[in-house]
Structures are given as C-alpha cells and as structure tokens.
Design an enzyme around this catalytic site. Structure first.
Site, PDB file in Angstrom:
ATOM      1  N   HIS A 198       0.835  -1.196   0.000  1.00  0.00           N
ATOM      2  CA  HIS A 198       0.000   0.000   0.000  1.00  0.00           C
ATOM      3  C   HIS A 198       0.876   1.254   0.000  1.00  0.00           C
ATOM      4  O   HIS A 198       0.623   2.206  -0.748  1.00  0.00           O
ATOM      5  CB  HIS A 198      -0.907   0.015   1.232  1.00  0.00           C
ATOM      6  N   ASP A 247      -5.638   5.976   1.654  1.00  0.00           N
ATOM      7  CA  ASP A 247      -5.912   4.553   1.494  1.00  0.00           C
ATOM      8  C   ASP A 247      -7.240   4.234   2.184  1.00  0.00           C
ATOM      9  O   ASP A 247      -7.517   4.729   3.276  1.00  0.00           O
ATOM     10  CB  ASP A 247      -4.778   3.737   2.128  1.00  0.00           C
ATOM     11  N   GLN A 252      13.113  -4.064  -7.470  1.00  0.00           N
ATOM     12  CA  GLN A 252      12.372  -5.007  -8.314  1.00  0.00           C
ATOM     13  C   GLN A 252      12.054  -4.439  -9.691  1.00  0.00           C
ATOM     14  O   GLN A 252      12.208  -5.136 -10.701  1.00  0.00           O
ATOM     15  CB  GLN A 252      11.067  -5.404  -7.604  1.00  0.00           C
ATOM     16  N   ASN A 261       1.089  -4.517  -6.844  1.00  0.00           N
ATOM     17  CA  ASN A 261       2.299  -3.810  -7.255  1.00  0.00           C
ATOM     18  C   ASN A 261       3.113  -4.652  -8.228  1.00  0.00           C
ATOM     19  O   ASN A 261       3.539  -4.179  -9.286  1.00  0.00           O
ATOM     20  CB  ASN A 261       3.181  -3.500  -6.041  1.00  0.00           C
ATOM     21  N   GLU A 320       3.952  -3.873 -12.153  1.00  0.00           N
ATOM     22  CA  GLU A 320       5.348  -3.718 -12.561  1.00  0.00           C
ATOM     23  C   GLU A 320       5.715  -4.719 -13.649  1.00  0.00           C
ATOM     24  O   GLU A 320       6.418  -4.378 -14.611  1.00  0.00           O
ATOM     25  CB  GLU A 320       6.257  -3.853 -11.343  1.00  0.00           C
ATOM     26  N   ASP A 351      -6.080 -10.152  -2.315  1.00  0.00           N
ATOM     27  CA  ASP A 351      -6.579 -10.061  -3.689  1.00  0.00           C
ATOM     28  C   ASP A 351      -5.725 -10.841  -4.678  1.00  0.00           C
ATOM     29  O   ASP A 351      -6.031 -10.890  -5.873  1.00  0.00           O
ATOM     30  CB  ASP A 351      -6.660  -8.595  -4.124  1.00  0.00           C
TER      31      ASP A 351
END
Length: 461
Positions: free
Chosen positions: A21, A123, A339, A358, A362, A378
């Site tokens: 987040h 958020d 990453q 994320n 990416e 999720d």
C-alpha cells in the site's frame, strides 16, 4: 507533462503502512509532485523510515514527509507454517497507524488557511484517520483503492452490485477464486474495524489501474458505483514506466551478474513482503530451480514484521550443496532489491510472483510474463487476471490447490515452460506488446497521461 504554476492547492497523502500500500501511494505522490504541486505524506515514524529506506523520494523538493510516533506495538515474527498466508503478524502495526488521526487533523489545521484547497488522498483502510475532513470547508478527499479493477469489480459484484453478467463475465465467474483462506479471522476483524463509510466524505475514488490493461472492468465499476457526483479515476500505472541507467556506485551487486546474461534468459523470483514460506516448500523450490537448469535471481526474504528494523530475522536454510550445484546459473538474494529495475532489465524473461498488485503492474509495465503463485488477499484474483484474462501468465499453483505442497517437479516444469518452451516465447511476446501499450499510454497524449492531467486539472480548478 503539464505543470501547474504556483499551485493554490496542497495534497495530503495518507498511506496504509503495509509495504504494498505504501509503495503505490508514494509513487502516486511522485507523479503529482511533478506537476509542481506540494505533496505532504503523513506516516508513523516507523513506517516513514521504512518507506524512505525502500523507496527514497526525498530528492523531490515537492514531497514533504510528516512522521509521527505512535504507541509501542508488538512486532511478532511471521508464521511460515500458517494455513492461511494473510500477514496476521502485521495487524498490531496496522492498528498503531490509527493513532495518526490527531496528527492528521493538526496538519490540516496548518495547511487549510494557506491554500484555496487541500486535497486528501487516503488509502481506504485509513478511513478512521481521515474521517474529520468533513470539518474543513476547503478540504476535498479522494479514497484510494489498492486492488486491481478486476478484483474490485468482483468484490462489488459479490456485494450485490451491478447489472447481469455478459457471457464473458459469466464464464470468468465460474472459475473465479473464492475468498476462502484469503484472510485470517484477525484480518477480517481489522478490515471491519476500519469501515467508516468512506464514500460519505469522498469526492471520488482513485485506482492504480490502467484502461489499457483493465478498461472493461474500470467501465463496469463506474457503471455500478459512480453514476452520481462521485468519479472514478484510473491513474495507473503509478510506478515509473521507464528505467534509466543508474550510475550510483551503491547500485545492487546483483546487476553485475545480470549484465552478463543473455536477453530474456533470467527468471526473477519474489513473493513480496507479506508472504512467509515454509522450509519444506523452500526446499522444493530450490531443487526445482536446480533441475530446471534455467538462470534465476531468487529473493529469499522472510515476510515483514510490523517493525522491519527489529533485529531478529529468520535464518532460511537451502538444500545442502545447492549454491555449489547452481554455481553461476543463479543468485539467491536475502536483502531488499530494486524489483522494477530487475523486471526492466533486458536479461529478465520471466517473473515467479505471489501476484500482489504492485508486482502485477510492474511486470505488465515492463512486459515480463508471470508464473503465478497467489498467497492471500486479492492475489488469487490478480493471478486470474494475468493468466486467464490477459494471457500473460501461467499458474505455478492454482488457488484450488493452495493447501498442497508444490513439488520440485511442478516447479521445474513451470519454470521450463515459461522460460524456454514455445508457449513461453509466445507469452513473452504478448507481455512485451502489452507493456509497450501501457508505457505509450503514459506519454503525452496517451490515455493514462490524459486521465492524470484531467485529475490534476480537476483538483486544481
């Protein structure tokens, strides 16, 4: 990018402390600050330090961090043998962030007299912290939903919203992963405790979603839930879409090895910051990689604790002789790695991932296909989006098999399919084409850039 001269607004960003987040809203802060708009990020002291360690944004003079201490919270280790992989060990840290309500109000009291409008982006799990925005006449709040539009649509559908499903959606529903085992009981209870009806004080909702990737599902959510004065903004991808060469002498040493590898020859393996894998499963992964004879970078870190700076770290054992057997074929890395830069490197040809949003964004942005191994939250639905809808991924382990050990044989088979089979080559082509479309959408005049420009113009009106 259209800059806003001498803005008469300030943006306050209120991220949730889980790394996935935090990551998204810090990248959104970077995008907004580039419009010459001051951005104020409010966090706990612990998680502000965590954010700056992993995603340093201090180079932007338009981003201002406000770190506030909170009462001490326990920081237990993750349980690698837990039947449900939701990071229950982080809940005390999540609860501590709720103490930001007063510091948040203090910040608004400081900013509201200075500008025409304060725009709060929070958020959705931080609703209890920001609920007092209704007390300020010149504050406008926007809720951030951290999941994919695909996952978000199905959550809305399960809650009883929306029109009848078309044939494509009905087919997806038959295979849709259930929410069973996605959250621990403590996780459900914490999420329920943050429900303060955010939409009552939100002017709209922001997704880290791209219409290039999820246009149908963004449209469906708008039809279901955004017919009145509220608006949905799909402003993704938040992460950078171009990787520039880093001349920093402190660049991670793994790039010395990666530079020597052939294009598309390396599998990158990472299961994110909230997944703790059992020793037995680690052994199977290691042996499967070894037998596949494919090049790899494996980020073998344990899941985060609530306070990542507490010293005690689990020692993870690899099979005897593993490093000697693998030799120059692979790297095992135990620290934090960049990453996005790894995924953007020409040598990286596949990504074995837990499918946190994320990581999904990416990998798609950088055009890298995924070996999907969802763990919780999720992630099972994100994995379905990549594998069944976009066709840029294949399963390591389907959600229906979540309680089973993945054998070295399966690991070897999936790695080989992704990296060197004709199926993997075609999947890599599709991923590269999708990534190219996403990157072009962020250029001036692209659909994502236009939506971001539109959002900035709207809040700056």
């Amino acid at each position: 990018m259209a800059a806003v001269d001498q803005p008469n607004i300030a943006v306050v960003v209120v991220p949730f402390p889980a790394q996935g987040h935090l990551n998204q809203l810090l990248h959104l802060s970077r995008l907004i600050a580039a419009y010459n708009i001051p951005v104020h990020v409010i966090t706990t002291t612990t998680h502000g330090r965590q954010a700056n360690t992993r995603i340093p944004l201090s180079l932007s003079t338009n981003i201002h961090f406000h770190h506030h201490p909170t009462p001490h919270f326990p920081s237990p280790p993750p349980d690698p043998t837990a039947a449900t992989k939701f990071p229950t060990q982080l809940i005390p840290a999540f609860q501590s962030a709720m103490h930001l309500r007063q510091p948040f109000n203090d910040l608004l009291s400081t900013l509201t007299p200075l500008v025409k409008r304060v725009v709060v982006i929070f958020d959705y799990l931080m609703g209890p912290v920001v609920q007092d925005v209704i007390l300020y006449a010149n504050v406008e709040a926007y809720m951030f939903s951290c999941c994919s539009a695909f996952a978000g649509f199905w959550y809305y559908h399960e809650a009883g919203g929306g029109a009848p499903l078309d044939e494509e959606l009905a087919g997806i529903l038959k295979e849709l992963p259930t929410n069973e085992d996605c959250y621990s009981m403590e996780g459900y209870q914490f999420i329920a405790s943050t429900d303060v009806s955010c939409k009552k004080f939100s002017a709209g909702t922001i997704f880290d979603a791209s219409r290039v990737i999820e246009g149908k599902y963004i449209d469906l959510i708008e039809q279901v839930d955004y017919q009145d004065t509220q608006k949905l903004w799909a402003l993704g991808p938040f992460n950078p879409v171009e990787i520039t060469s880093d001349p920093n002498p402190k660049r991670h040493i793994l790039f010395d090895w990666l530079e020597k590898q052939a294009p598309d020859s390396v599998l990158y393996i990472s299961f994110g910051t909230t997944t703790s894998i059992s020793n037995e499963q680690i052994q199977e992964i290691a042996l499967g990689l070894q037998e596949s004879k494919q090049k790899f970078i494996w980020v073998l870190r344990d899941a985060d604790k609530g306070d990542i700076f507490e010293c005690e770290i689990r020692k993870i054992e690899l099979p005897g002789g593993f490093k000697e057997q693998v030799g120059e074929h692979g790297l095992v890395v135990v620290d934090w790695v960049p990453q996005l830069e790894i995924l953007g490197h020409r040598a990286t040809g596949g990504f074995m991932s837990h499918c946190g949003w994320n990581s999904c964004m990416e990998s798609v942005t950088m055009g890298v296909p995924v070996a999907a191994w969802p763990m919780h939250s999720d992630q099972p639905r994100n994995a379905m989006l990549l594998t069944k809808v976009l066709n840029v991924g294949m399963y390591v382990r389907d959600w229906t098999q979540r309680k089973e050990l993945v054998s070295l044989k399966v690991v070897k088979e999936v790695v080989t399919r992704l990296m060197v089979s004709d199926e993997g080559v075609e999947m890599r082509k599709r991923a590269a084409e999708l990534g190219d479309r996403v990157r072009r959408s962020m250029m001036d005049g692209g659909i994502a850039r236009v939506e971001l420009d539109s959002f900035v113009a709207h809040v700056s009106r």
